[in-house]
Design a protein around this motif. Sequence first.
Motif, PDB file in Angstrom:
ATOM      1  N   HIS A   1       0.797  -1.228   0.000  1.00  0.00           N
ATOM      2  CA  HIS A   1       0.000   0.000   0.000  1.00  0.00           C
ATOM      3  C   HIS A   1       0.827   1.274   0.000  1.00  0.00           C
ATOM      4  O   HIS A   1       0.281   2.348  -0.127  1.00  0.00           O
TER       5      HIS A   1
ATOM      6  N   VAL B   1       1.214   5.893   2.736  1.00  0.00           N
ATOM      7  CA  VAL B   1       0.277   5.161   1.879  1.00  0.00           C
ATOM      8  C   VAL B   1       0.050   5.923   0.572  1.00  0.00           C
ATOM      9  O   VAL B   1       0.202   7.147   0.510  1.00  0.00           O
ATOM     10  N   ALA B   2      -0.287   5.149  -0.452  1.00  0.00           N
ATOM     11  CA  ALA B   2      -0.637   5.739  -1.743  1.00  0.00           C
ATOM     12  C   ALA B   2      -1.623   4.809  -2.436  1.00  0.00           C
ATOM     13  O   ALA B   2      -1.543   3.581  -2.282  1.00  0.00           O
ATOM     14  N   ASP B   3      -2.560   5.375  -3.163  1.00  0.00           N
ATOM     15  CA  ASP B   3      -3.530   4.567  -3.896  1.00  0.00           C
ATOM     16  C   ASP B   3      -2.834   3.763  -4.990  1.00  0.00           C
ATOM     17  O   ASP B   3      -1.842   4.216  -5.580  1.00  0.00           O
ATOM     18  N   ASP B   4      -3.361   2.570  -5.271  1.00  0.00           N
ATOM     19  CA  ASP B   4      -2.751   1.723  -6.300  1.00  0.00           C
ATOM     20  C   ASP B   4      -2.726   2.407  -7.663  1.00  0.00           C
ATOM     21  O   ASP B   4      -1.782   2.226  -8.441  1.00  0.00           O
ATOM     22  N   ASP B   5      -3.752   3.195  -7.980  1.00  0.00           N
ATOM     23  CA  ASP B   5      -3.767   3.899  -9.271  1.00  0.00           C
ATOM     24  C   ASP B   5      -2.599   4.873  -9.370  1.00  0.00           C
ATOM     25  O   ASP B   5      -1.961   4.988 -10.425  1.00  0.00           O
ATOM     26  N   VAL B   6      -2.320   5.556  -8.277  1.00  0.00           N
ATOM     27  CA  VAL B   6      -1.199   6.491  -8.256  1.00  0.00           C
ATOM     28  C   VAL B   6       0.117   5.733  -8.372  1.00  0.00           C
ATOM     29  O   VAL B   6       1.036   6.150  -9.089  1.00  0.00           O
ATOM     30  N   ARG B   7       0.209   4.613  -7.695  1.00  0.00           N
ATOM     31  CA  ARG B   7       1.425   3.804  -7.754  1.00  0.00           C
ATOM     32  C   ARG B   7       1.689   3.331  -9.183  1.00  0.00           C
ATOM     33  O   ARG B   7       2.837   3.320  -9.640  1.00  0.00           O
TER      34      ARG B   7
ATOM     35  N   VAL C   1      -0.358  10.474   3.556  1.00  0.00           N
ATOM     36  CA  VAL C   1      -0.951  10.063   2.286  1.00  0.00           C
ATOM     37  C   VAL C   1      -0.099  10.656   1.173  1.00  0.00           C
ATOM     38  O   VAL C   1      -0.041  11.874   1.002  1.00  0.00           O
TER      39      VAL C   1
ATOM     40  N   ASN D   1      -0.230  10.617  -2.218  1.00  0.00           N
ATOM     41  CA  ASN D   1      -0.800  10.639  -3.567  1.00  0.00           C
ATOM     42  C   ASN D   1      -0.319  11.908  -4.262  1.00  0.00           C
ATOM     43  O   ASN D   1       0.775  12.373  -4.001  1.00  0.00           O
TER      44      ASN D   1
END
Length: 223
Positions: free
Chosen positions: A99, A157-163, A194, A196
Amino acid sequence: MKLRDRFFSRLGVQNVAMIKISAPIKTHWAEKHHLNFEELMSAGEYKEKHRQDMIKWSEEIRNNNYGYFCEAAVKMFKVDVMKCQHTCPIMESGHKGKHTGGGEFDLVLWIGLRHSSMVRALAHEKPIWIVSDIRRKTDLKWFRENYGSAVKTVRVVADDDVRRQRGWVFTTGIDDAETECNLDDETEWDWKIVNNDNEAETELGILSILTWVGSISCAQDVS
């Protein structure tokens, strides 16, 4: 600018040390197999080629002593401080857990003056220790057992879309392994950042940590 670099620039490089649990693992692997240590510490294909074998070997060591590499990483830092005095090298970070993706660290240590003379001397050189690649509950356990309330934890943490936009591709057998997922159900974090693409949100997390560091520093100056 990476989160790590933002903390270094605002806390002062002279005050911060980067500690990597993976460093003693990769040092041993590089020496044993005549490999390039710096390449193993990077996030490139060279490291990925040897990653599974390093994980297998290190897990065998951890099964006998879960804190072995945590202690070894701190000892490496001690040696660097003794050798380099005020120019202790900063190692590249890059934890990419399930994550986090794009976050640079999971643990911050503030070493207070109540510890051993060796630790007090090291803390005088670098009062803030950032352990950049905490990956297991046993890693947290070891630092908390050895440094108590001096340990403060940060979950990035970072969103999967951003990753994915940053180049991350899920790899079965790696991104779903314990080395990447063991902390996913950990809930006891002092802060969460966060990471992102919302600068205001990221800055809010950074400021909360900087404020705490400033309050501790002032309290110790007064004492």
